[in-house]
Scaffold this motif. Structure first.
Motif, mmCIF file in Angstrom:
data_model
loop_
_atom_site.group_PDB
_atom_site.id
_atom_site.type_symbol
_atom_site.label_atom_id
_atom_site.label_comp_id
_atom_site.label_asym_id
_atom_site.label_seq_id
_atom_site.Cartn_x
_atom_site.Cartn_y
_atom_site.Cartn_z
ATOM 1 N N THR A 32 -21.083 1.786 4.377
ATOM 2 C CA THR A 32 -22.221 2.689 4.237
ATOM 3 C C THR A 32 -23.531 1.914 4.327
ATOM 4 O OG1 THR A 32 -20.936 4.211 2.866
ATOM 5 C CG2 THR A 32 -23.332 4.376 2.727
ATOM 6 N N ILE A 33 -24.418 2.419 5.193
ATOM 7 C CA ILE A 33 -25.724 1.811 5.426
ATOM 8 C C ILE A 33 -26.798 2.695 4.814
ATOM 9 C CG2 ILE A 33 -27.326 0.938 7.162
ATOM 10 C CD1 ILE A 33 -24.587 -0.460 7.170
ATOM 11 N N LEU A 34 -27.712 2.094 4.067
ATOM 12 C CA LEU A 34 -28.845 2.815 3.495
ATOM 13 C C LEU A 34 -30.135 2.328 4.143
ATOM 14 C CD1 LEU A 34 -30.195 4.668 1.354
ATOM 15 C CD2 LEU A 34 -30.128 2.693 -0.215
ATOM 16 N N VAL A 35 -30.934 3.278 4.627
ATOM 17 C CA VAL A 35 -32.272 2.987 5.150
ATOM 18 C C VAL A 35 -33.273 3.773 4.309
ATOM 19 C CG1 VAL A 35 -33.845 3.151 7.120
ATOM 20 C CG2 VAL A 35 -31.417 2.597 7.491
ATOM 21 N N THR A 36 -34.265 3.087 3.773
ATOM 22 C CA THR A 36 -35.310 3.757 3.001
ATOM 23 C C THR A 36 -36.663 3.498 3.650
ATOM 24 O OG1 THR A 36 -35.245 1.821 1.529
ATOM 25 C CG2 THR A 36 -34.182 3.833 0.759
ATOM 26 N N GLY A 37 -37.519 4.498 3.605
ATOM 27 C CA GLY A 37 -38.874 4.380 4.121
ATOM 28 C C GLY A 37 -39.855 5.049 3.181
ATOM 29 N N GLY A 38 -41.118 4.695 3.286
ATOM 30 C CA GLY A 38 -42.136 5.365 2.494
ATOM 31 C C GLY A 38 -42.025 5.149 1.007
ATOM 32 N N VAL A 39 -41.391 4.054 0.574
ATOM 33 C CA VAL A 39 -41.425 3.729 -0.859
ATOM 34 C C VAL A 39 -42.872 3.526 -1.278
ATOM 35 C CG1 VAL A 39 -40.709 2.056 -2.610
ATOM 36 C CG2 VAL A 39 -39.100 2.752 -0.833
#
Length: 310
Positions: A84-91
């Motif tokens: 499973t890959i997690l991508v986060t943006g706009g933190v």
């Protein structure tokens, strides 16, 4: 270029409720999370699962309640046997390419990797920050120093709790950020005032770089991302002391931070591979499209490296 430019003078005392309220009164809405972000997410429903994983509720500077639904985009071919890959943006909501680069990746590339990975994308962790072009949330808390148990940041706590609820191991986490000129001109002076602690301001690096994890730097993983990004935008050089933002390079375009100790988003899971991207949107050499494309390239570079190790 010198390693340290100057020091922001601290105030005599830390901000209390009055000072934080005064700061909030100065913040104004400058763009629309609903129009810019949610609309794009809604358009992905034919190919991806869209889930609301939380809702932020804040009193605005006119004492009205503002609510922001939070959305996750998930690949549809979910399989517990796939990593499973997690991508986060706009933190940090003001870092625009992190938000739109995350969505661009889903629109343009995510389907190409969903047979190999379960993919989770949280494109805008801090929507109020996005709307007001702000590093902090309305309570003057920096979400990207708040990724720990019992976080005071609604933004951080919401994504932490959602990922925990999935009961899956995160194999890799790519957190999309920017380093901007306003980090020195606006946000570090505000930090000095809020905490009553002098803050050094560093030369803002002209170009893209990565922040790995000191505890597990995964140098080859970082190198693969830099190699993929370099044709899209230039890589930030070190200063004459071999540093970027005061930290010694570990390799071209890469520095390492203790992500868990600092409460950074990239450190909140136990992922084997983690990195934080840093795009420089204020460079005269790049456009907004290039900044978004650099974020997409960074994700692809990381995934292609990981495909070779499955």
């Amino acid at each position: 270029m010198s390693e340290q430019q100057n020091t922001n003078t601290a105030t005599n005392k830390k901000w209390g409720d009055i000072e934080k309220a005064e700061w909030l009164q100065q913040q104004v809405i400058k763009r629309s999370y609903q129009d810019d972000v949610v609309t794009r997410i809604d358009n992905l429903k034919s190919d991806f699962d869209i889930e609301q994983y939380g809702e932020l509720t804040y009193l605005s500077n006119n004492n009205l309640t503002n609510s922001y639904p939070l959305y996750i985009i998930k690949s549809r071919q979910w399989n517990v046997n796939k990593p499973t890959i997690l991508v986060t943006g706009g933190v940090h909501g003001y870092e625009t390419s992190g938000v739109h680069g995350a969505i661009d990746f889903v629109e343009q590339q995510a389907l190409n990797y969903s047979d190999k990975f379960n993919i989770i994308v949280a494109p805008c962790v801090s929507p109020w920050g996005y709307e007001t072009i702000n590093r902090w949330n309305p309570e003057a808390i920096d979400p990207n120093r708040s990724f720990y148990v019992n976080s005071p940041s609604q933004e951080a706590a919401s994504i932490i709790n959602y990922i925990a609820s999935l009961n899956v191991e995160i194999f890799a986490h790519i957190d999309l950020h920017e380093t901007t000129d306003t980090d020195n001109t606006t946000f570090r002076p505000a930090l000095a005032a809020r905490d009553a602690i002098e803050q050094s301001t560093w030369n803002i690096p002209d170009g893209f770089y990565l922040v790995g994890d000191t505890e597990q730097p995964n140098d080859e993983f970082q190198k693969a991302i830099i190699t993929k990004v370099e044709p899209v935008t230039h890589i930030a050089p070190a200063d004459e002391t071999g540093r970027i933002i005061g930290v010694m390079l570990s390799q071209k375009g890469v520095i390492n931070y203790p992500t868990k100790k600092l409460g950074l988003c990239a450190g909140f899971t136990n992922a084997n591979y983690v990195t934080t991207t840093e795009v420089y949107p204020d460079s005269p050499q790049v456009s907004n499209v290039q900044c978004n494309s650099a974020q997409v390239a960074a994700i692809i570079g990381g995934l292609e490296y990981l495909v070779g190790r499955l």
